[in-house]
Write an enzyme that holds these catalytic residues in place. Structure first.
Site, short mmCIF file in Angstrom:
data_model
loop_
_atom_site.label_atom_id
_atom_site.label_comp_id
_atom_site.label_asym_id
_atom_site.label_seq_id
_atom_site.Cartn_x
_atom_site.Cartn_y
_atom_site.Cartn_z
N CYS A 43 -30.42 53.22 -33.66
CA CYS A 43 -31.41 54.13 -33.10
C CYS A 43 -31.26 55.52 -33.69
O CYS A 43 -30.52 55.73 -34.61
CB CYS A 43 -31.27 54.16 -31.60
SG CYS A 43 -29.58 54.38 -31.11
N ARG B 27 -34.05 51.86 -38.72
CA ARG B 27 -32.81 51.43 -38.11
C ARG B 27 -33.03 50.43 -36.98
O ARG B 27 -32.08 49.82 -36.50
CB ARG B 27 -32.07 52.63 -37.53
CG ARG B 27 -31.51 53.47 -38.62
CD ARG B 27 -31.12 54.81 -38.11
NE ARG B 27 -30.28 55.43 -39.09
CZ ARG B 27 -28.95 55.42 -39.05
NH1 ARG B 27 -28.32 54.85 -38.06
NH2 ARG B 27 -28.27 55.99 -39.99
N TRP C 210 -32.35 52.08 -28.81
CA TRP C 210 -32.06 50.66 -28.96
C TRP C 210 -31.26 50.29 -27.71
O TRP C 210 -30.08 50.60 -27.59
CB TRP C 210 -31.25 50.42 -30.24
CG TRP C 210 -31.08 48.98 -30.59
CD1 TRP C 210 -31.97 48.18 -31.24
CD2 TRP C 210 -29.94 48.15 -30.31
NE1 TRP C 210 -31.46 46.91 -31.37
CE2 TRP C 210 -30.23 46.86 -30.82
CE3 TRP C 210 -28.72 48.37 -29.67
CZ2 TRP C 210 -29.32 45.80 -30.72
CZ3 TRP C 210 -27.83 47.32 -29.56
CH2 TRP C 210 -28.14 46.05 -30.09
N ASN D 200 -26.98 58.43 -28.34
CA ASN D 200 -26.77 57.16 -29.05
C ASN D 200 -25.43 56.61 -28.61
O ASN D 200 -24.46 57.36 -28.51
CB ASN D 200 -26.67 57.39 -30.56
CG ASN D 200 -28.02 57.60 -31.19
OD1 ASN D 200 -29.04 57.44 -30.54
ND2 ASN D 200 -28.01 57.95 -32.46
N GLY D 201 -25.35 55.31 -28.41
CA GLY D 201 -24.07 54.71 -28.08
C GLY D 201 -23.98 54.31 -26.62
O GLY D 201 -25.00 54.09 -25.96
N GLU E 122 -24.58 33.90 -46.30
CA GLU E 122 -25.45 35.07 -46.39
C GLU E 122 -26.92 34.63 -46.42
O GLU E 122 -27.78 35.25 -45.79
CB GLU E 122 -25.08 35.89 -47.64
CG GLU E 122 -25.96 37.08 -47.95
CD GLU E 122 -26.05 38.11 -46.83
OE1 GLU E 122 -25.28 38.07 -45.87
OE2 GLU E 122 -26.96 38.97 -46.91
N LYS F 253 -29.74 35.76 -43.70
CA LYS F 253 -31.03 36.39 -44.04
C LYS F 253 -32.18 35.65 -43.36
O LYS F 253 -33.08 36.27 -42.81
CB LYS F 253 -31.30 36.36 -45.55
CG LYS F 253 -30.56 37.33 -46.44
CD LYS F 253 -30.85 38.77 -46.21
CE LYS F 253 -29.93 39.33 -45.20
NZ LYS F 253 -28.82 40.05 -45.36
N GLU G 109 -32.20 36.39 -39.63
CA GLU G 109 -32.54 37.78 -39.31
C GLU G 109 -34.03 38.05 -39.36
O GLU G 109 -34.57 38.69 -38.47
CB GLU G 109 -31.87 38.73 -40.33
CG GLU G 109 -30.41 38.97 -40.10
CD GLU G 109 -29.83 39.90 -41.18
OE1 GLU G 109 -29.20 40.89 -40.80
OE2 GLU G 109 -29.99 39.63 -42.38
N HIS H 252 -17.80 16.27 -41.21
CA HIS H 252 -17.02 16.56 -40.00
C HIS H 252 -17.90 17.03 -38.85
O HIS H 252 -17.42 17.65 -37.92
CB HIS H 252 -15.94 17.59 -40.31
CG HIS H 252 -14.97 17.11 -41.33
ND1 HIS H 252 -14.04 16.13 -41.08
CD2 HIS H 252 -14.83 17.44 -42.64
CE1 HIS H 252 -13.35 15.88 -42.17
NE2 HIS H 252 -13.81 16.67 -43.14
N LYS I 280 -30.27 48.72 -37.93
CA LYS I 280 -29.73 48.81 -39.28
C LYS I 280 -28.25 49.19 -39.30
O LYS I 280 -27.43 48.51 -39.88
CB LYS I 280 -30.55 49.81 -40.08
CG LYS I 280 -30.10 50.02 -41.50
CD LYS I 280 -30.39 48.82 -42.36
CE LYS I 280 -29.87 48.96 -43.77
NZ LYS I 280 -29.80 47.63 -44.43
N1 GLU Z 1 -26.91 53.28 -24.06
C1 GLU Z 1 -28.13 54.04 -24.16
C2 GLU Z 1 -29.31 53.30 -23.60
O1 GLU Z 1 -29.28 52.09 -23.41
C3 GLU Z 1 -28.40 54.49 -25.58
C4 GLU Z 1 -28.71 53.37 -26.51
C5 GLU Z 1 -28.98 53.86 -27.92
O2 GLU Z 1 -27.99 54.05 -28.66
O3 GLU Z 1 -30.17 54.00 -28.24
O4 GLU Z 1 -30.29 53.93 -23.32
#
Ligand code: GLU
Length: 610
Positions: free
Chosen positions: A2, A27, A75, A100-101, A483, A487, A490, A506, A605
């Site tokens: 994100c 991303r 995200w 983020n995170g 790989e 792909k 994904e 097996h 990403k």
């Molecule tokens: N943990 C936060 C959420 O769920 C941030 C997620 C993110 O990195 O966009 O809103």
């Protein structure tokens, strides 16, 4: 993952913020939002699920204004994809936060803040940041010290930007595990999770380090480290040339990036590979001394980079006579492991920000590896800064979520590492020469291989209504089969599994029927006869096969087997060459299925959460 963009300026920053978000769209994200603050302290917030364009339309309708602002593409990790969960999050219409995170201890903090009278309006972990900062502000002189106090209470990996309605002249940012970069302008300053977001407004950057908290005003940047001591961080002029808006006439970034491979591999080799070996010092200062002592290599990576590592193991053991282990970063970091004598830790990551790989590197430092090398595509990224040695893959910005050119340049890098380590460990003259000449032929061979495009486009039709598929390879083609399967999963959402073809009997043979296409990678190598037996095992059970093979391997197309002849190449580069038709296959299958090729569902990403 994100994206974050923020600005403190004199002009209206909304377009800068939206352009920044668009540049980070690749991303992967599920919703977007912006908060703007004008000099009178009017705070506006707009959020939308879906694409940044929907947010941009809403911004245009409302004619949102503000010279200070923060914006975000989310995200979701905590709480569903809803407008209420989209960032920015507010505390009582005063504090605005993007993040983020993950804040791992958010439930505990949420309880305390709830008891203290704060009202939560979302299910996110992020909202605790807004309220916690608000709470700390009650006993702090300014926003900077409030954020400093608040971050001490957060566990987890995150990057965050905080804005206070009562002081539109500044934003405060904190980095702990997720990248943040300050962009320096003239009478205006910016913040983003990736420099790409800010390239239209500046090329001068300060990369924040772990634990840094910074206060950004129009004219000043004040940074304190994890202990609260003021610190100076270098100003770096960006060397990134990429314009994220440019698909170069291709329908998708992924297709453009597949076709860029001959050029970027040429760049990766340029000035590094000479006719008689490697140029000096290509792995960085002090590398030659370090590499001379290496007896074991531990590779750590995730996803596609992990497959590059698995391929590298075959090369390092076969040619360079160096033992090698490869492990997925999220496993390595949470188990007890033993360090072999004279071990080099090698991390691989396109972005250099992959949270699990970064954590594994930090852990490895404590474990006592002799040194660390990262094979990475982004200069100045966390892995590059924190490793002893860095080898840049020079693939250029990779926008498609499904990695293509980053992978083939990683493999190119590992063939050079094989030469470098091999020279101290009895690499035979014959093998050395064969790797060098194979690498020299690589860009042209890649060009030739890309000519398979049309045939593969036709082939893709046959996959579009399938739900499952099996990829087979042996030896150094086994990771290439993996790989290829990754792909296809994904971007086309077809279930794909890869097997070392000797493993068929097996278990996976039980799956074979005419609804399960079997894709085989078959260069003409010493395992060909073994592979042919595996192919017969599939045929005997009514399987339908698609064989990517060297002409000299003598496979014939018939009603159960379609053979696609891949240009003949020298053995060391075969894994790189056979990657390309598999990339093209997944691309064209996805195209026929109509999926979002560059931003496949649920994926991001640069995976900066663990
Ligand atoms: N943990 C936060 C959420 O769920 C941030 C997620 C993110 O990195 O966009 O809103």
């Amino acid at each position: 993952m994100c994206g974050i963009v923020g600005a403190v300026a004199e002009r209206n920053v909304v377009e800068i913020l939206l352009e920044g978000l668009k540049r980070l769209e690749y991303r992967g994200y599920d919703s977007a939002g912006v908060a703007l603050l004008d000099s009178d302290g009017n705070l506006t917030r707009l959020r939308r699920t879906g694409k940044v364009q929907e947010l941009a339309d809403a911004v245009a309708n409302e004619s949102a204004l503000g010279a200070t602002g923060i914006a975000h593409t989310r995200w979701a990790t905590h709480g569903g994809v809803t407008e209420a969960n989209a960032h920015p999050h507010f505390s009582s219409d005063r504090i605005a936060v993007v993040h983020n995170g993950i804040i791992e201890n958010y439930l505990e903090l949420r309880k305390q803040l709830d008891n203290a009278g704060y009202t939560f309006t979302s299910d996110t972990d992020t909202e605790t940041i807004a309220h916690q900062v608000h709470e700390e502000l009650k006993s702090s002189d300014d926003l900077l010290s409030a954020v400093q106090k608040a971050v001490k209470k957060f566990h987890g990996a995150y990057g965050t930007v905080v804005m206070d309605r009562e002081d539109p002249s500044r934003v405060v940012v904190a980095r702990s595990g997720s990248p943040l970069v300050i962009g320096l302008g003239l009478g205006e300053n910016f913040i983003a999770s990736d420099q790409l977001a800010l390239l239209p407004v500046t090329r001068r950057f300060i990369f924040l380090e772990e634990g840094d908290v910074a206060e950004i005003t129009r004219r000043t940047v004040k940074i304190v480290d994890i202990d609260g001591n003021p610190v100076e961080r270098d100003i770096v002029d960006s060397v990134v040339e990429h314009d994220a808006g440019d698909k170069g006439g291709y329908r998708h970034y992924m297709l453009k990036e597949i076709h860029e491979q001959p050029t970027v591999v040429r760049n990766a080799l340029k000035g590094r590979l000479l006719d008689n070996g490697l140029a000096e010092g290509i792995f960085g200062q002090g590398a030659d001394e370090l590499l001379a002592k290496v007896q074991h290599v531990q590779i750590i990576a995730c996803g596609t980079s992990y497959h590059a590592g698995m391929t590298a193991r075959y090369w390092l053991e076969q040619y360079a006579n160096v033992s090698c282990n490869v492990e997925i970063a999220s496993e390595f970091r949470y188990r007890k492991s033993f360090v072999q004598p004279n071990s080099l830790l090698v991390t691989i990551s396109q972005s250099g920000e992959t949270a699990d790989t970064l954590a594994a590197l930090r852990l490895a430092k404590e474990l006592g590896y002799m040194g660390s090398l990262t094979v990475c595509n982004v200069p100045g990224s966390s892995l590059v800064r924190e490793s002893d040695l860095a080898f840049m893959t020079k693939a250029g910005a990779e926008i498609g979520v499904a990695s293509t050119k980053a992978f083939t340049t990683q493999l190119t890098a590992f063939l050079m590492l094989t030469l470098a380590l091999g020279q101290h460990n009895g690499l035979s003259e014959e093998d050395g020469k064969s790797i060098i000449s194979a690498l020299q032929s690589l860009p042209a061979k890649l060009e030739e291989t890309l000519l398979l495009s049309e045939g593969i486009e036709d082939l893709a039709e046959e996959f579009a209504d399938k739900h499952h598929s099996l990829f087979l390879g042996r030896g150094d083609q086994y990771p290439i089969a993996m790989e290829g399967a990754l792909k296809l999963k994904e971007i086309s959402y077809i279930h794909a599994e890869a097997y070392a073809s000797g493993e068929l009997k097996h278990g996976p043979l039980a799956l074979i029927d005419d609804e399960m296409p079997v894709i085989v990678v078959a260069p003409n190598n010493e395992l060909l006869e073994k592979l042919k037996s595996n192919v017969e095992e599939v045929r005997a059970r009514g399987g339908i096969m698609y064989v990517f093979a060297d002409k000299q391997a003598n496979f014939q197309s018939d009603e159960t087997m379609r053979v696609i002849n891949v240009p003949h190449c020298e053995a060391p580069i075969a894994p790189i060459i056979y990657t390309v038709p598999l990339q093209l296959l997944s691309y064209y299958v996805a195209l026929i299925k109509g999926t979002d090729v560059d931003q496949p569902r649920n994926l991001a990403k640069s995976v900066t959460v663990e």
